[in-house]
Structure formats: C-alpha cells, structure tokens
Design a protein around this motif. Sequence first.
Motif, PDB file in Angstrom:
ATOM      1  N   PHE A   4       0.864  -1.182   0.000  1.00  0.00           N
ATOM      2  CA  PHE A   4       0.000   0.000   0.000  1.00  0.00           C
ATOM      3  C   PHE A   4       0.901   1.233   0.000  1.00  0.00           C
ATOM      4  CE2 PHE A   4      -3.955  -1.837   2.459  1.00  0.00           C
ATOM      5  CZ  PHE A   4      -4.164  -2.752   1.440  1.00  0.00           C
ATOM      6  N   LEU A   5       0.395   2.326  -0.598  1.00  0.00           N
ATOM      7  CA  LEU A   5       1.116   3.594  -0.544  1.00  0.00           C
ATOM      8  C   LEU A   5       0.500   4.447   0.554  1.00  0.00           C
ATOM      9  CD1 LEU A   5       3.453   4.480  -2.344  1.00  0.00           C
ATOM     10  CD2 LEU A   5       1.839   5.922  -3.595  1.00  0.00           C
ATOM     11  N   ASP A   6       1.354   5.051   1.394  1.00  0.00           N
ATOM     12  CA  ASP A   6       0.900   5.853   2.529  1.00  0.00           C
ATOM     13  C   ASP A   6       0.961   7.320   2.124  1.00  0.00           C
ATOM     14  OD1 ASP A   6       0.001   6.053   5.159  1.00  0.00           O
ATOM     15  OD2 ASP A   6       2.004   6.304   5.980  1.00  0.00           O
ATOM     16  N   THR A   7      -0.084   7.778   1.449  1.00  0.00           N
ATOM     17  CA  THR A   7      -0.090   9.145   0.926  1.00  0.00           C
ATOM     18  C   THR A   7      -1.505   9.516   0.520  1.00  0.00           C
ATOM     19  OG1 THR A   7       0.897  10.634  -0.728  1.00  0.00           O
ATOM     20  CG2 THR A   7       0.325   8.450  -1.479  1.00  0.00           C
ATOM     21  N   ALA A   8      -1.750  10.827   0.391  1.00  0.00           N
ATOM     22  CA  ALA A   8      -3.012  11.286  -0.199  1.00  0.00           C
ATOM     23  C   ALA A   8      -2.706  12.060  -1.481  1.00  0.00           C
ATOM     24  CB  ALA A   8      -3.769  12.160   0.797  1.00  0.00           C
ATOM     25  N   ASN A   9      -1.454  11.957  -1.958  1.00  0.00           N
ATOM     26  CA  ASN A   9      -1.034  12.700  -3.147  1.00  0.00           C
ATOM     27  C   ASN A   9      -1.383  11.907  -4.420  1.00  0.00           C
ATOM     28  OD1 ASN A   9       1.117  13.298  -5.340  1.00  0.00           O
ATOM     29  ND2 ASN A   9       1.134  15.066  -3.994  1.00  0.00           N
ATOM     30  N   LEU A  10      -2.243  12.498  -5.244  1.00  0.00           N
ATOM     31  CA  LEU A  10      -2.759  11.765  -6.412  1.00  0.00           C
ATOM     32  C   LEU A  10      -1.658  11.434  -7.421  1.00  0.00           C
ATOM     33  CD1 LEU A  10      -6.150  13.635  -7.048  1.00  0.00           C
ATOM     34  CD2 LEU A  10      -5.737  11.581  -5.688  1.00  0.00           C
ATOM     35  N   GLY A  24      -3.087  -0.932  -2.785  1.00  0.00           N
ATOM     36  CA  GLY A  24      -4.001  -0.066  -2.034  1.00  0.00           C
ATOM     37  C   GLY A  24      -3.304   1.182  -1.543  1.00  0.00           C
ATOM     38  N   VAL A  25      -4.067   1.981  -0.804  1.00  0.00           N
ATOM     39  CA  VAL A  25      -3.564   3.268  -0.291  1.00  0.00           C
ATOM     40  C   VAL A  25      -4.050   3.442   1.141  1.00  0.00           C
ATOM     41  CG1 VAL A  25      -3.834   5.785  -0.522  1.00  0.00           C
ATOM     42  CG2 VAL A  25      -3.451   4.390  -2.556  1.00  0.00           C
ATOM     43  N   THR A  26      -3.187   4.004   1.974  1.00  0.00           N
ATOM     44  CA  THR A  26      -3.635   4.431   3.306  1.00  0.00           C
ATOM     45  C   THR A  26      -3.467   5.945   3.391  1.00  0.00           C
ATOM     46  OG1 THR A  26      -1.424   3.937   4.189  1.00  0.00           O
ATOM     47  CG2 THR A  26      -3.137   2.281   4.545  1.00  0.00           C
ATOM     48  N   THR A  27      -4.446   6.577   4.008  1.00  0.00           N
ATOM     49  CA  THR A  27      -4.361   8.017   4.234  1.00  0.00           C
ATOM     50  C   THR A  27      -4.580   8.261   5.729  1.00  0.00           C
ATOM     51  OG1 THR A  27      -6.739   8.378   3.946  1.00  0.00           O
ATOM     52  CG2 THR A  27      -5.392   8.479   1.963  1.00  0.00           C
ATOM     53  N   LYS A  34      -1.873  17.827   4.314  1.00  0.00           N
ATOM     54  CA  LYS A  34      -0.673  18.135   3.519  1.00  0.00           C
ATOM     55  C   LYS A  34      -1.030  18.438   2.057  1.00  0.00           C
ATOM     56  CE  LYS A  34       3.704  15.820   2.674  1.00  0.00           C
ATOM     57  NZ  LYS A  34       4.334  14.504   2.740  1.00  0.00           N
ATOM     58  N   GLU A  35      -2.102  17.817   1.577  1.00  0.00           N
ATOM     59  CA  GLU A  35      -2.538  18.035   0.188  1.00  0.00           C
ATOM     60  C   GLU A  35      -3.419  19.271   0.049  1.00  0.00           C
ATOM     61  OE1 GLU A  35      -1.181  16.306  -2.283  1.00  0.00           O
ATOM     62  OE2 GLU A  35      -0.064  15.410  -0.615  1.00  0.00           O
ATOM     63  N   GLY A  36      -3.695  19.943   1.169  1.00  0.00           N
ATOM     64  CA  GLY A  36      -4.512  21.161   1.119  1.00  0.00           C
ATOM     65  C   GLY A  36      -5.998  20.886   0.948  1.00  0.00           C
ATOM     66  N   ILE A  37      -6.440  19.666   1.252  1.00  0.00           N
ATOM     67  CA  ILE A  37      -7.868  19.329   1.122  1.00  0.00           C
ATOM     68  C   ILE A  37      -8.622  19.979   2.286  1.00  0.00           C
ATOM     69  CG2 ILE A  37      -9.522  17.439   0.773  1.00  0.00           C
ATOM     70  CD1 ILE A  37      -7.109  17.094  -1.025  1.00  0.00           C
ATOM     71  N   ARG A  38      -9.688  20.724   1.980  1.00  0.00           N
ATOM     72  CA  ARG A  38     -10.467  21.404   3.025  1.00  0.00           C
ATOM     73  C   ARG A  38     -11.958  21.179   2.787  1.00  0.00           C
ATOM     74  NH1 ARG A  38      -5.999  21.658   4.448  1.00  0.00           N
ATOM     75  NH2 ARG A  38      -4.668  23.450   4.900  1.00  0.00           N
ATOM     76  N   ALA A  45     -14.546  13.913  -2.397  1.00  0.00           N
ATOM     77  CA  ALA A  45     -14.136  13.866  -3.811  1.00  0.00           C
ATOM     78  C   ALA A  45     -12.712  13.322  -3.931  1.00  0.00           C
ATOM     79  CB  ALA A  45     -14.228  15.264  -4.424  1.00  0.00           C
ATOM     80  N   HIS A  46     -11.864  13.692  -2.970  1.00  0.00           N
ATOM     81  CA  HIS A  46     -10.474  13.235  -3.012  1.00  0.00           C
ATOM     82  C   HIS A  46     -10.399  11.722  -2.780  1.00  0.00           C
ATOM     83  CE1 HIS A  46      -6.310  14.524  -3.252  1.00  0.00           C
ATOM     84  NE2 HIS A  46      -6.031  13.590  -2.363  1.00  0.00           N
ATOM     85  N   TYR A  47     -11.164  11.226  -1.812  1.00  0.00           N
ATOM     86  CA  TYR A  47     -11.169   9.767  -1.581  1.00  0.00           C
ATOM     87  C   TYR A  47     -11.662   9.022  -2.824  1.00  0.00           C
ATOM     88  CZ  TYR A  47     -10.329  10.314   3.450  1.00  0.00           C
ATOM     89  OH  TYR A  47      -9.781  10.604   4.664  1.00  0.00           O
ATOM     90  N   ARG A  48     -12.682   9.590  -3.471  1.00  0.00           N
ATOM     91  CA  ARG A  48     -13.211   8.928  -4.672  1.00  0.00           C
ATOM     92  C   ARG A  48     -12.127   8.890  -5.758  1.00  0.00           C
ATOM     93  NH1 ARG A  48     -17.490  11.999  -5.572  1.00  0.00           N
ATOM     94  NH2 ARG A  48     -18.839  11.052  -4.035  1.00  0.00           N
ATOM     95  N   ALA A  49     -11.393   9.981  -5.891  1.00  0.00           N
ATOM     96  CA  ALA A  49     -10.319  10.031  -6.898  1.00  0.00           C
ATOM     97  C   ALA A  49      -9.235   9.005  -6.587  1.00  0.00           C
ATOM     98  CB  ALA A  49      -9.725  11.442  -6.940  1.00  0.00           C
ATOM     99  N   ILE A  50      -8.907   8.860  -5.306  1.00  0.00           N
ATOM    100  CA  ILE A  50      -7.893   7.858  -4.919  1.00  0.00           C
ATOM    101  C   ILE A  50      -8.392   6.457  -5.278  1.00  0.00           C
ATOM    102  CG2 ILE A  50      -6.688   6.784  -2.968  1.00  0.00           C
ATOM    103  CD1 ILE A  50      -6.589   9.547  -1.622  1.00  0.00           C
TER     104      ILE A  50
END
Length: 219
Positions: A4-10, A24-27, A34-38, A45-50
């Motif tokens: 798994f990748l430990d990041t939220a960077n697309l 997979g991915v862990t956030t 860190k990604e500026g998601i607010r 939307a960001h989780y869906r993109a991941i």
Amino acid sequence: MKFFLDTANLAEIQEAAALGILDGVTTNPSLMAKEGIRGTDAVMAHYRAICELVAGGDVSAEVNATDFAGMVREGEALAELHEQIVVKVPMTKDGVRAIKYFSDKEIRTNCTLIFTAGQALLAAKAGASYVSPFVGRLDDIGGDGLGLVGQIVEIFANYGFPTEVLAASIRHVPHLVECAEIGADVVTCPLSVLNDLFQHPLTDKGLATFLADAQKVGS
Ligand code: G3P
C-alpha cells in the motif's frame, strides 16, 4: 504480501499504480491536510479520486470523530462513498466499539495507532479487517517496531484471526523487507521507499555494461 502507498497525493498514487504492483492506499488526516484538502465535499471527492486510481485496491479513510456515535456517522458515510473504502478508526475504547459495530455491518475497518500487541488483540477481537502497528514511530521512542509486528503476526496465527497485519510508519527499505520476513500481510510506505526498493549500484553498473556491450554487438 500487499503493497500500500501511505499518501493522499494523487500524482504519487498514479506513479505507483503505473508500476502494476500497488494493492491499495492508506491516508490519515495529516496526509490529507498536507494536500490542502479542506471541507467535507473536497475530502469525499479526493477519496473517490484515490479509489479510481487504485482500481480494486483498498483505500483507508480515517474518521475524525473521537466518540462512538460520531465515528459511526462518519464511517458509514465513508463506506457508502466507495466499495474500496476501508474505514480507519483510532485505537481507543470508542474506536473498538465502532470497529465491532462496523464489523457486524460488514463494513471493513483498519485500526490505526497500534503500539502494543494488546491493542492489536483488542482490535482483532472486535473484528477489524486490518491493524496498523506504527513501526517507525515506535522506533523513534526507542521501542522495537519490527518486534511488535512479529508479536502481532504470531498472536493472530495462534488463534486464526482473519485480521491482516498492516505495517505502517515504514521509513526505509530494511523496515519493509524485514516486515516481509516476519510475515506482515501488508506494508504501507511513502513512494520514496517504494522507489528505493528498485535500487542497487550493481544493477546500475551491470546495466551500463550490458548497454555498452550491446552497442558493440550492434543488435
Ligand atoms: O499512516 C500512518 C503511518 O504510516 C504514519 O507514518 O511516517 O508519519 O510515522 P509516519
């Protein structure tokens, strides 16, 4: 063993997914910040993109609430968002209650912030899909992160718990390789660690020699 990748960077997720070895991915809230998601809409939307970038892979999305009712509310919304979402829940009493609640509803969970084998046992008994021992952070305070992973692997094997051991806070290649030796089911690491796995000076030197000799052959 799953990677798994430990990041939220697309962009990083896309780069790792392109290798064909990403499972997979862990956030976590720090990685999302860190990604500026607010805001809730942007987070969802960001989780869906991941999820779309790691087709079929598990994506851990963490609840922010610390009380049982809040965890349930947030976790259910996250689980509804996408079938790949695994609800990440902190190791607290309310967290364990929430894991049991989610498990009864067949919502998958990842119990995070595991620093002892006893905590891992509690999460497994509540029906967590994954437990996340933090290897690097335990090492940071003079503990034995890899020893903890080994203890948990042994305990789960003793009793046939289906909970998977997801080694987190992986800081370098030896951490990852030793987790594989110990028998961790999953490692989650930054892209830098995944990229470092490729490296050996003799690989570079050997390839340079092969390329030079191939030119001599002229094929
Ligand atoms: O996602 C949790 C864990 O992997 C964090 O790692 O490097 O911040 O200790 P680190």
